[in-house]
Motif scaffolding. Structure first.
Motif, PDB file in Angstrom:
ATOM      1  N   ARG A 130     -35.176  73.843 -30.992  1.00 50.41           N
ATOM      2  CA  ARG A 130     -33.759  74.604 -30.838  1.00 50.41           C
ATOM      3  C   ARG A 130     -33.964  75.755 -30.088  1.00 50.41           C
ATOM      4  O   ARG A 130     -35.048  76.369 -30.161  1.00 50.41           O
ATOM      5  CB  ARG A 130     -33.406  74.820 -32.563  1.00 50.41           C
ATOM      6  CG  ARG A 130     -33.407  73.682 -33.269  1.00 50.41           C
ATOM      7  CD  ARG A 130     -32.404  73.024 -33.280  1.00 50.41           C
ATOM      8  NE  ARG A 130     -32.134  71.894 -34.482  1.00 50.41           N
ATOM      9  CZ  ARG A 130     -32.627  71.011 -34.487  1.00 50.41           C
ATOM     10  NH1 ARG A 130     -33.634  70.629 -33.964  1.00 50.41           N
ATOM     11  NH2 ARG A 130     -32.357  70.184 -35.575  1.00 50.41           N
ATOM     12  N   LYS A 131     -32.735  76.148 -29.568  1.00 51.39           N
ATOM     13  CA  LYS A 131     -32.765  77.384 -28.715  1.00 51.39           C
ATOM     14  C   LYS A 131     -31.427  78.038 -29.085  1.00 51.39           C
ATOM     15  O   LYS A 131     -30.516  77.710 -29.450  1.00 51.39           O
ATOM     16  CB  LYS A 131     -32.481  76.961 -26.993  1.00 51.39           C
ATOM     17  CG  LYS A 131     -33.644  76.171 -26.609  1.00 51.39           C
ATOM     18  CD  LYS A 131     -34.981  77.010 -26.423  1.00 51.39           C
ATOM     19  CE  LYS A 131     -35.788  76.208 -25.932  1.00 51.39           C
ATOM     20  NZ  LYS A 131     -37.329  76.459 -26.336  1.00 51.39           N
ATOM     21  N   VAL A 132     -31.610  79.428 -29.228  1.00 51.85           N
ATOM     22  CA  VAL A 132     -30.871  80.350 -29.726  1.00 51.85           C
ATOM     23  C   VAL A 132     -30.211  81.148 -28.552  1.00 51.85           C
ATOM     24  O   VAL A 132     -30.978  81.918 -27.772  1.00 51.85           O
ATOM     25  CB  VAL A 132     -31.229  81.425 -30.830  1.00 51.85           C
ATOM     26  CG1 VAL A 132     -30.043  82.304 -31.234  1.00 51.85           C
ATOM     27  CG2 VAL A 132     -31.585  80.631 -32.261  1.00 51.85           C
ATOM     28  N   GLU A 133     -28.822  81.251 -28.221  1.00 60.08           N
ATOM     29  CA  GLU A 133     -28.198  82.006 -27.235  1.00 60.08           C
ATOM     30  C   GLU A 133     -27.103  82.900 -27.873  1.00 60.08           C
ATOM     31  O   GLU A 133     -26.567  82.327 -28.844  1.00 60.08           O
ATOM     32  CB  GLU A 133     -27.592  81.118 -26.151  1.00 60.08           C
ATOM     33  CG  GLU A 133     -28.335  79.960 -25.427  1.00 60.08           C
ATOM     34  CD  GLU A 133     -29.594  80.511 -24.711  1.00 60.08           C
ATOM     35  OE1 GLU A 133     -29.273  81.835 -24.101  1.00 60.08           O
ATOM     36  OE2 GLU A 133     -30.513  79.920 -24.453  1.00 60.08           O
ATOM     37  N   PHE A 134     -26.978  84.162 -27.269  1.00 55.16           N
ATOM     38  CA  PHE A 134     -26.026  85.254 -27.693  1.00 55.16           C
ATOM     39  C   PHE A 134     -25.937  85.975 -26.562  1.00 55.16           C
ATOM     40  O   PHE A 134     -24.799  86.684 -26.660  1.00 55.16           O
ATOM     41  CB  PHE A 134     -26.571  85.739 -28.838  1.00 55.16           C
ATOM     42  CG  PHE A 134     -27.582  86.699 -28.963  1.00 55.16           C
ATOM     43  CD1 PHE A 134     -27.252  88.271 -28.545  1.00 55.16           C
ATOM     44  CD2 PHE A 134     -28.745  85.979 -29.154  1.00 55.16           C
ATOM     45  CE1 PHE A 134     -28.308  88.786 -28.417  1.00 55.16           C
ATOM     46  CE2 PHE A 134     -29.970  86.836 -29.017  1.00 55.16           C
ATOM     47  CZ  PHE A 134     -29.562  88.305 -28.689  1.00 55.16           C
ATOM     48  N   ALA A 140     -29.643  92.195 -32.685  1.00 57.82           N
ATOM     49  CA  ALA A 140     -30.648  92.147 -34.004  1.00 57.82           C
ATOM     50  C   ALA A 140     -30.378  90.822 -34.492  1.00 57.82           C
ATOM     51  O   ALA A 140     -31.475  90.063 -34.825  1.00 57.82           O
ATOM     52  CB  ALA A 140     -30.580  93.446 -34.748  1.00 57.82           C
ATOM     53  N   ALA A 141     -29.444  90.577 -34.754  1.00 56.06           N
ATOM     54  CA  ALA A 141     -29.132  89.151 -35.665  1.00 56.06           C
ATOM     55  C   ALA A 141     -29.479  87.874 -34.549  1.00 56.06           C
ATOM     56  O   ALA A 141     -30.002  87.072 -35.216  1.00 56.06           O
ATOM     57  CB  ALA A 141     -27.648  89.082 -36.029  1.00 56.06           C
ATOM     58  N   GLY A 142     -29.039  88.116 -33.530  1.00 52.97           N
ATOM     59  CA  GLY A 142     -29.252  86.943 -32.573  1.00 52.97           C
ATOM     60  C   GLY A 142     -30.940  86.741 -32.542  1.00 52.97           C
ATOM     61  O   GLY A 142     -31.221  85.696 -32.307  1.00 52.97           O
ATOM     62  N   LEU A 143     -31.416  88.128 -32.204  1.00 49.80           N
ATOM     63  CA  LEU A 143     -33.056  87.900 -31.833  1.00 49.80           C
ATOM     64  C   LEU A 143     -33.742  87.401 -33.379  1.00 49.80           C
ATOM     65  O   LEU A 143     -34.454  86.472 -33.024  1.00 49.80           O
ATOM     66  CB  LEU A 143     -33.447  89.245 -31.427  1.00 49.80           C
ATOM     67  CG  LEU A 143     -33.009  89.617 -29.975  1.00 49.80           C
ATOM     68  CD1 LEU A 143     -33.350  91.128 -29.919  1.00 49.80           C
ATOM     69  CD2 LEU A 143     -33.645  88.748 -29.289  1.00 49.80           C
ATOM     70  N   ALA A 144     -33.015  87.940 -34.292  1.00 49.37           N
ATOM     71  CA  ALA A 144     -33.753  87.176 -35.822  1.00 49.37           C
ATOM     72  C   ALA A 144     -33.432  85.741 -35.583  1.00 49.37           C
ATOM     73  O   ALA A 144     -34.480  85.208 -36.031  1.00 49.37           O
ATOM     74  CB  ALA A 144     -33.114  88.001 -36.942  1.00 49.37           C
ATOM     75  N   ALA A 145     -32.271  85.210 -35.393  1.00 50.58           N
ATOM     76  CA  ALA A 145     -32.158  83.885 -35.347  1.00 50.58           C
ATOM     77  C   ALA A 145     -33.139  83.069 -34.478  1.00 50.58           C
ATOM     78  O   ALA A 145     -33.622  82.085 -34.605  1.00 50.58           O
ATOM     79  CB  ALA A 145     -30.600  83.586 -35.318  1.00 50.58           C
ATOM     80  N   ARG A 146     -33.251  83.867 -33.372  1.00 50.02           N
ATOM     81  CA  ARG A 146     -34.197  83.443 -32.087  1.00 50.02           C
ATOM     82  C   ARG A 146     -35.518  83.195 -32.776  1.00 50.02           C
ATOM     83  O   ARG A 146     -36.457  82.146 -32.543  1.00 50.02           O
ATOM     84  CB  ARG A 146     -34.186  84.018 -30.954  1.00 50.02           C
ATOM     85  CG  ARG A 146     -34.819  83.186 -30.047  1.00 50.02           C
ATOM     86  CD  ARG A 146     -34.917  84.005 -28.464  1.00 50.02           C
ATOM     87  NE  ARG A 146     -33.334  83.659 -27.952  1.00 50.02           N
ATOM     88  CZ  ARG A 146     -32.788  84.636 -27.192  1.00 50.02           C
ATOM     89  NH1 ARG A 146     -33.182  85.796 -26.999  1.00 50.02           N
ATOM     90  NH2 ARG A 146     -31.405  84.103 -26.979  1.00 50.02           N
ATOM     91  N   GLN A 147     -36.052  84.086 -33.379  1.00 49.83           N
ATOM     92  CA  GLN A 147     -37.454  84.124 -34.116  1.00 49.83           C
ATOM     93  C   GLN A 147     -37.425  82.944 -35.070  1.00 49.83           C
ATOM     94  O   GLN A 147     -38.646  82.481 -35.205  1.00 49.83           O
ATOM     95  CB  GLN A 147     -37.663  85.474 -34.708  1.00 49.83           C
ATOM     96  CG  GLN A 147     -37.807  86.620 -33.796  1.00 49.83           C
ATOM     97  CD  GLN A 147     -38.200  87.880 -34.422  1.00 49.83           C
ATOM     98  OE1 GLN A 147     -37.719  88.248 -35.277  1.00 49.83           O
ATOM     99  NE2 GLN A 147     -39.370  88.847 -33.832  1.00 49.83           N
ATOM    100  N   THR A 148     -36.552  82.663 -36.010  1.00 48.47           N
ATOM    101  CA  THR A 148     -36.816  81.740 -36.889  1.00 48.47           C
ATOM    102  C   THR A 148     -36.820  80.448 -35.986  1.00 48.47           C
ATOM    103  O   THR A 148     -37.395  79.316 -36.526  1.00 48.47           O
ATOM    104  CB  THR A 148     -35.230  81.744 -37.731  1.00 48.47           C
ATOM    105  OG1 THR A 148     -35.129  82.964 -38.564  1.00 48.47           O
ATOM    106  CG2 THR A 148     -35.292  80.840 -38.570  1.00 48.47           C
ATOM    107  N   ALA A 149     -35.755  80.298 -35.039  1.00 48.27           N
ATOM    108  CA  ALA A 149     -35.919  78.964 -34.337  1.00 48.27           C
ATOM    109  C   ALA A 149     -37.298  78.502 -33.758  1.00 48.27           C
ATOM    110  O   ALA A 149     -37.587  77.511 -33.865  1.00 48.27           O
ATOM    111  CB  ALA A 149     -34.782  78.829 -33.193  1.00 48.27           C
ATOM    112  N   ILE A 150     -37.781  79.670 -33.133  1.00 45.52           N
ATOM    113  CA  ILE A 150     -39.004  79.517 -32.589  1.00 45.52           C
ATOM    114  C   ILE A 150     -39.975  79.012 -33.609  1.00 45.52           C
ATOM    115  O   ILE A 150     -41.044  78.175 -33.318  1.00 45.52           O
ATOM    116  CB  ILE A 150     -39.527  80.965 -31.839  1.00 45.52           C
ATOM    117  CG1 ILE A 150     -38.690  80.986 -30.705  1.00 45.52           C
ATOM    118  CG2 ILE A 150     -41.066  80.639 -31.643  1.00 45.52           C
ATOM    119  CD1 ILE A 150     -38.705  82.472 -29.861  1.00 45.52           C
TER     120      ILE A 150
END
Length: 115
Positions: A39-43, A14-24
């Motif tokens: 930016r791209k978020v990987e986890f 959930a934290a990783g996906l939330a960070a990805r949503q912010t980056a998008i």
């Protein structure tokens, strides 16, 4: 009880996906900003690796990297098509993760109630 592998994995996801949503959202907002690097978020791989090694998933945190997409004339490398698809995918994964968390906690609540 709330620090088991599945609960920890769901929290990290959930934290990783939330960070990805912010980056998008930031990427889309800066699509016309000269020189902006998406930016791209990987986890996911780190989370999978931690679980496979028997380590605590809670030790995993999302990592943010610059996209390697080619740049446009203004130096920005935001690809709206890619960001839109990533947004849809991330939103669906986030909703699924929240549903899994809700189900898990509902089962715990029922067990506590004795229902």
């Amino acid at each position: 009880m709330f620090d088991d592998v599945s609960s920890s994995s769901l929290r990290v996801a959930a934290a990783g996906l939330a960070a990805r949503q912010t980056a998008i959202a930031n990427n889309i907002a800066n699509i016309e900003t000269p020189g902006y690097r998406a930016r791209k978020v990987e986890f996911e791989q780190a989370l999978h690796g931690a679980i496979a090694k028997g380590e605590s998933p809670s030790s995993v945190s999302p990592s943010v990297q610059d996209s390697l997409e080619p740049t446009r004339l203004n130096g920005s490398n935001v690809n709206l098509d890619e960001e839109t698809l990533s947004h849809i995918d991330t939103t669906m994964r986030y909703q699924l993760t929240l549903r899994a968390m809700d189900t898990k906690y509902s089962m715990l609540r029922d067990a506590i109630k004795g229902a």
